[in-house]
Design a protein around this motif. Structure first.
Motif, PDB file in Angstrom:
ATOM      1  N   ARG A   1      -4.330   0.787  -2.065  1.00 47.58           N
ATOM      2  CA  ARG A   1      -3.983  -0.578  -1.698  1.00 47.58           C
ATOM      3  C   ARG A   1      -3.400  -1.341  -2.893  1.00 47.58           C
ATOM      4  NH1 ARG A   1      -9.111  -0.040   0.866  1.00 47.58           N
ATOM      5  NH2 ARG A   1     -10.092  -1.217  -0.837  1.00 47.58           N
ATOM      6  N   THR A   2      -2.906  -2.522  -2.645  1.00 50.44           N
ATOM      7  CA  THR A   2      -2.367  -3.331  -3.726  1.00 50.44           C
ATOM      8  C   THR A   2      -3.460  -3.747  -4.707  1.00 50.44           C
ATOM      9  OG1 THR A   2      -2.569  -5.315  -2.361  1.00 50.44           O
ATOM     10  CG2 THR A   2      -0.435  -4.188  -2.347  1.00 50.44           C
ATOM     11  N   ASP A   3      -4.716  -3.823  -4.229  1.00 48.78           N
ATOM     12  CA  ASP A   3      -5.818  -4.188  -5.133  1.00 48.78           C
ATOM     13  C   ASP A   3      -6.413  -2.967  -5.842  1.00 48.78           C
ATOM     14  OD1 ASP A   3      -8.503  -4.610  -2.623  1.00 48.78           O
ATOM     15  OD2 ASP A   3      -7.252  -2.900  -3.170  1.00 48.78           O
ATOM     16  N   GLY A   4      -5.816  -1.792  -5.607  1.00 49.15           N
ATOM     17  CA  GLY A   4      -6.276  -0.575  -6.271  1.00 49.15           C
ATOM     18  C   GLY A   4      -7.310   0.210  -5.493  1.00 49.15           C
ATOM     19  N   GLY A   5      -7.790  -0.344  -4.374  1.00 54.99           N
ATOM     20  CA  GLY A   5      -8.716   0.397  -3.543  1.00 54.99           C
ATOM     21  C   GLY A   5      -8.060   1.635  -2.959  1.00 54.99           C
ATOM     22  N   THR A   6      -8.853   2.679  -2.769  1.00 55.73           N
ATOM     23  CA  THR A   6      -8.284   3.951  -2.341  1.00 55.73           C
ATOM     24  C   THR A   6      -8.991   4.515  -1.113  1.00 55.73           C
ATOM     25  OG1 THR A   6      -9.748   5.153  -3.849  1.00 55.73           O
ATOM     26  CG2 THR A   6      -7.564   4.568  -4.676  1.00 55.73           C
ATOM     27  N   TYR A   7      -8.292   5.428  -0.461  1.00 59.78           N
ATOM     28  CA  TYR A   7      -8.844   6.175   0.661  1.00 59.78           C
ATOM     29  C   TYR A   7      -8.468   7.642   0.481  1.00 59.78           C
ATOM     30  CZ  TYR A   7      -8.679   8.542   5.130  1.00 59.78           C
ATOM     31  OH  TYR A   7      -8.809   9.471   6.121  1.00 59.78           O
ATOM     32  N   TYR A   8      -9.411   8.521   0.826  1.00 66.25           N
ATOM     33  CA  TYR A   8      -9.150   9.951   0.825  1.00 66.25           C
ATOM     34  C   TYR A   8      -9.726  10.572   2.093  1.00 66.25           C
ATOM     35  CZ  TYR A   8      -8.481   9.226  -4.204  1.00 66.25           C
ATOM     36  OH  TYR A   8      -8.042   8.781  -5.428  1.00 66.25           O
ATOM     37  N   ALA A   9      -8.965  11.463   2.693  1.00 65.24           N
ATOM     38  CA  ALA A   9      -9.506  12.245   3.795  1.00 65.24           C
ATOM     39  C   ALA A   9     -10.521  13.236   3.243  1.00 65.24           C
ATOM     40  CB  ALA A   9      -8.373  12.985   4.503  1.00 65.24           C
ATOM     41  N   ASP A  10     -11.434  13.673   4.090  1.00 62.08           N
ATOM     42  CA  ASP A  10     -12.470  14.608   3.655  1.00 62.08           C
ATOM     43  C   ASP A  10     -11.877  15.889   3.075  1.00 62.08           C
ATOM     44  OD1 ASP A  10     -14.880  13.837   6.302  1.00 62.08           O
ATOM     45  OD2 ASP A  10     -14.451  12.863   4.389  1.00 62.08           O
TER      46      ASP A  10
ATOM     47  N   ALA B   1       0.860  -1.169   0.000  1.00 61.10           N
ATOM     48  CA  ALA B   1       0.000   0.000   0.000  1.00 61.10           C
ATOM     49  C   ALA B   1       0.907   1.233   0.000  1.00 61.10           C
ATOM     50  CB  ALA B   1      -0.902   0.012   1.226  1.00 61.10           C
ATOM     51  N   ILE B   2       0.501   2.259  -0.723  1.00 63.07           N
ATOM     52  CA  ILE B   2       1.280   3.494  -0.798  1.00 63.07           C
ATOM     53  C   ILE B   2       0.399   4.649  -0.350  1.00 63.07           C
ATOM     54  CG2 ILE B   2       2.590   5.078  -2.245  1.00 63.07           C
ATOM     55  CD1 ILE B   2       3.936   2.375  -1.891  1.00 63.07           C
ATOM     56  N   GLY B   3       0.940   5.440   0.529  1.00 64.80           N
ATOM     57  CA  GLY B   3       0.180   6.565   1.046  1.00 64.80           C
ATOM     58  C   GLY B   3       0.847   7.894   0.774  1.00 64.80           C
TER      59      GLY B   3
ATOM     60  N   CYS C   1       5.462  10.671   0.183  1.00 69.64           N
ATOM     61  CA  CYS C   1       4.845   9.364  -0.016  1.00 69.64           C
ATOM     62  C   CYS C   1       5.551   8.357   0.870  1.00 69.64           C
ATOM     63  CB  CYS C   1       4.887   8.943  -1.477  1.00 69.64           C
ATOM     64  SG  CYS C   1       6.526   8.648  -2.179  1.00 69.64           S
ATOM     65  N   ALA C   2       4.846   7.272   1.142  1.00 71.18           N
ATOM     66  CA  ALA C   2       5.405   6.236   2.004  1.00 71.18           C
ATOM     67  C   ALA C   2       4.793   4.893   1.652  1.00 71.18           C
ATOM     68  CB  ALA C   2       5.152   6.561   3.475  1.00 71.18           C
ATOM     69  N   ALA C   3       5.581   3.864   1.761  1.00 66.78           N
ATOM     70  CA  ALA C   3       5.059   2.503   1.700  1.00 66.78           C
ATOM     71  C   ALA C   3       4.416   2.206   3.050  1.00 66.78           C
ATOM     72  CB  ALA C   3       6.177   1.513   1.399  1.00 66.78           C
ATOM     73  N   ALA C   4       3.214   1.661   3.015  1.00 65.69           N
ATOM     74  CA  ALA C   4       2.430   1.515   4.245  1.00 65.69           C
ATOM     75  C   ALA C   4       1.947   0.080   4.423  1.00 65.69           C
ATOM     76  CB  ALA C   4       1.243   2.469   4.212  1.00 65.69           C
ATOM     77  N   THR C   5       1.638  -0.254   5.674  1.00 69.85           N
ATOM     78  CA  THR C   5       1.154  -1.585   5.985  1.00 69.85           C
ATOM     79  C   THR C   5      -0.362  -1.666   5.988  1.00 69.85           C
ATOM     80  OG1 THR C   5       1.265  -1.069   8.339  1.00 69.85           O
ATOM     81  CG2 THR C   5       3.208  -2.121   7.351  1.00 69.85           C
ATOM     82  N   PHE C   6      -1.031  -0.520   5.820  1.00 73.39           N
ATOM     83  CA  PHE C   6      -2.491  -0.482   5.858  1.00 73.39           C
ATOM     84  C   PHE C   6      -2.972   0.717   5.062  1.00 73.39           C
ATOM     85  CE2 PHE C   6      -6.731  -0.932   7.376  1.00 73.39           C
ATOM     86  CZ  PHE C   6      -7.187   0.345   7.652  1.00 73.39           C
ATOM     87  N   CYS C   7      -4.096   0.549   4.412  1.00 69.79           N
ATOM     88  CA  CYS C   7      -4.751   1.666   3.715  1.00 69.79           C
ATOM     89  C   CYS C   7      -6.253   1.528   3.925  1.00 69.79           C
ATOM     90  CB  CYS C   7      -4.407   1.657   2.232  1.00 69.79           C
ATOM     91  SG  CYS C   7      -5.324   2.891   1.265  1.00 69.79           S
ATOM     92  N   GLY C   8      -6.828   2.504   4.597  1.00 73.38           N
ATOM     93  CA  GLY C   8      -8.255   2.507   4.866  1.00 73.38           C
ATOM     94  C   GLY C   8      -8.619   3.747   5.648  1.00 73.38           C
ATOM     95  N   SER C   9      -9.798   3.739   6.248  1.00 73.13           N
ATOM     96  CA  SER C   9     -10.307   4.950   6.897  1.00 73.13           C
ATOM     97  C   SER C   9      -9.480   5.349   8.116  1.00 73.13           C
ATOM     98  CB  SER C   9     -11.766   4.755   7.295  1.00 73.13           C
ATOM     99  OG  SER C   9     -11.875   3.663   8.183  1.00 73.13           O
ATOM    100  N   ARG C  10      -8.689   4.435   8.671  1.00 72.84           N
ATOM    101  CA  ARG C  10      -7.846   4.758   9.826  1.00 72.84           C
ATOM    102  C   ARG C  10      -6.403   5.041   9.410  1.00 72.84           C
ATOM    103  NH1 ARG C  10      -7.018   0.502  12.301  1.00 72.84           N
ATOM    104  NH2 ARG C  10      -8.135  -0.972  10.991  1.00 72.84           N
ATOM    105  N   PHE C  11      -6.190   5.279   8.127  1.00 71.32           N
ATOM    106  CA  PHE C  11      -4.845   5.482   7.611  1.00 71.32           C
ATOM    107  C   PHE C  11      -4.160   6.636   8.312  1.00 71.32           C
ATOM    108  CE2 PHE C  11      -1.427   5.212   4.798  1.00 71.32           C
ATOM    109  CZ  PHE C  11      -1.097   6.470   4.317  1.00 71.32           C
ATOM    110  N   GLY C  12      -2.902   6.412   8.690  1.00 78.86           N
ATOM    111  CA  GLY C  12      -2.170   7.459   9.367  1.00 78.86           C
ATOM    112  C   GLY C  12      -0.692   7.141   9.471  1.00 78.86           C
ATOM    113  N   LEU C  13       0.012   7.999  10.236  1.00 80.55           N
ATOM    114  CA  LEU C  13       1.464   7.907  10.348  1.00 80.55           C
ATOM    115  C   LEU C  13       1.949   6.547  10.843  1.00 80.55           C
ATOM    116  CD1 LEU C  13       2.483  11.322  11.931  1.00 80.55           C
ATOM    117  CD2 LEU C  13       3.241  10.431   9.724  1.00 80.55           C
ATOM    118  N   ASN C  14       1.195   5.931  11.727  1.00 83.49           N
ATOM    119  CA  ASN C  14       1.651   4.691  12.335  1.00 83.49           C
ATOM    120  C   ASN C  14       1.724   3.538  11.357  1.00 83.49           C
ATOM    121  OD1 ASN C  14      -1.206   5.208  12.575  1.00 83.49           O
ATOM    122  ND2 ASN C  14      -1.386   3.267  13.656  1.00 83.49           N
TER     123      ASN C  14
END
Length: 123
Positions: A52-61, A33-35, A95-108
């Motif tokens: 995400r790797t499957d192409g799913g995306t997240y955007y903040a409001d 996942a890339i954020g 940009c950063a490689a991330a371990t999670f992409c979803g509504s709780r996406f963040g620095l951690n």
């Protein structure tokens, strides 16, 4: 060299557009996942979009409907198309490689960072 390299930042007028690129060196982006994160002067770094790797995306409001994230796996690059830019979008963008992409996406969830690119929205 950083394993991730951002480019495309610059000065743009309000209402304008920029496209940021995040290119990977030494590893393949399609396994992660890339954020995108940004940090305005005096503010904390915040994650606002990811793919995400499957192409799913997240955007903040704050960017939903104006920014679009996409992957170009053959070129090992992730893009961020930014339209209808506002002065409050002014920040260093990372940009950063991330371990999670979803509504709780963040620095951690960020594991590998780029060096950043500056976006300034001003007339």
């Amino acid at each position: 060299q950083f394993p991730l390299v951002e480019s495309g930042g610059g000065l743009v007028q309000p209402g304008g557009s920029l496209r940021l690129s995040c290119a990977a060196f030494g590893f393949t982006l399609d396994k992660y996942a890339i954020g995108w994160f940004r940090q305005a002067p005096g503010e904390e770094r915040e994650g606002f979009s990811c793919i995400r790797t499957d192409g799913g995306t997240y955007y903040a409001d704050s960017v939903k409907g104006r920014f679009t994230i996409s992957r170009d796996n053959p070129n090992n690059t992730v893009y961020l198309q930014m339209d209808s830019l506002k002065p409050e979008d002014t920040a260093d963008y990372y940009c950063a490689a991330a371990t999670f992409c979803g509504s709780r996406f963040g620095l951690n969830y960020a594991e590998v960072w780029g060096q950043g690119t500056l976006v300034t929205v001003s007339s």
